[in-house]
Design a protein around this motif. Structure first.
Motif, PDB file in Angstrom:
ATOM      1  N   GLY A   1       0.821  -1.204   0.000  1.00  0.00           N
ATOM      2  CA  GLY A   1       0.000   0.000   0.000  1.00  0.00           C
ATOM      3  C   GLY A   1       0.854   1.253   0.000  1.00  0.00           C
ATOM      4  O   GLY A   1       0.716   2.110  -0.869  1.00  0.00           O
TER       5      GLY A   1
ATOM      6  N   LYS B   1      -0.683  -5.544   2.967  1.00  0.00           N
ATOM      7  CA  LYS B   1      -0.655  -4.121   3.304  1.00  0.00           C
ATOM      8  C   LYS B   1      -0.635  -3.969   4.817  1.00  0.00           C
ATOM      9  O   LYS B   1      -1.211  -4.786   5.545  1.00  0.00           O
ATOM     10  CB  LYS B   1      -1.884  -3.405   2.745  1.00  0.00           C
TER      11      LYS B   1
ATOM     12  N   CYS C   1      -2.706   1.111   5.921  1.00  0.00           N
ATOM     13  CA  CYS C   1      -3.184   1.048   4.532  1.00  0.00           C
ATOM     14  C   CYS C   1      -4.478   0.250   4.427  1.00  0.00           C
ATOM     15  O   CYS C   1      -5.372   0.609   3.648  1.00  0.00           O
ATOM     16  CB  CYS C   1      -2.117   0.437   3.623  1.00  0.00           C
TER      17      CYS C   1
ATOM     18  N   GLY D   1      -8.078   1.736   3.164  1.00  0.00           N
ATOM     19  CA  GLY D   1      -8.870   1.057   2.144  1.00  0.00           C
ATOM     20  C   GLY D   1     -10.287   0.794   2.611  1.00  0.00           C
ATOM     21  O   GLY D   1     -11.242   0.953   1.843  1.00  0.00           O
TER      22      GLY D   1
END
Length: 153
Positions: free
Chosen positions: A101, A119, A123, A127
């Motif tokens: 990420g 990730k 991150c 998301g």
């Protein structure tokens, strides 16, 4: 024409770890990990040179038949095999991993929510927030998209 890669000299700064290290130390690092301090091989300079993974030293795929690994362009010269593993930094005795990420090496503490994730926790949270924002923007009473018109005969 691609020039020959620089000679592979392993600096021995980091070693790959098989599986999750035991005992697992997930304390915050004293200082942030620097990319230059972690890599074992120098980065390729310019696009005219063959690319080499900075962790394992294998040549990247390309026109050369000696290519042995694949390095995505956004991975800062870390091959696909090395970007999924857990690494041990010899000088600081810390474990770290590549975050897909934020595109950098992160201490294992950043993956504490899910060690097998590609990730880091920050991150993954970003998301999730983006997903929820998109989901809420659509709303429950949003009209479905109209069906495409039939093609004229």
């Amino acid at each position: 024409c691609v020039a020959a890669p620089e000679p592979a000299v392993d600096a021995g700064r980091s070693t790959a770890v098989d599986g999750v290290p035991r005992p697992l130390n997930l304390e915050a690092p004293a200082a942030p990990l620097r990319y230059e301090d972690l890599i074992n091989f120098p980065r390729s300079r310019g696009k005219a040179r063959a690319r080499r993974c900075v962790m394992c030293g294998l040549l990247a795929s390309g026109d050369d038949s000696s290519a042995t690994c694949s390095i995505p362009l956004q991975n800062k010269d870390v091959c696909k095999r090395c970007d999924t593993g857990i690494w041990f930094h010899v000088a600081t005795a810390e474990h770290f991993k590549w975050c897909k990420g934020c595109k950098r090496f992160r201490n294992l503490q950043c993956f504490i929510g899910k060690l097998a994730a590609s990730k880091c926790d920050a991150c993954r949270a970003r998301g999730r927030e983006g997903y929820m924002r998109r989901k809420n923007d659509e709303g429950p009473d949003a009209a479905p998209a109209p069906a495409p018109a039939p093609a004229p005969a």
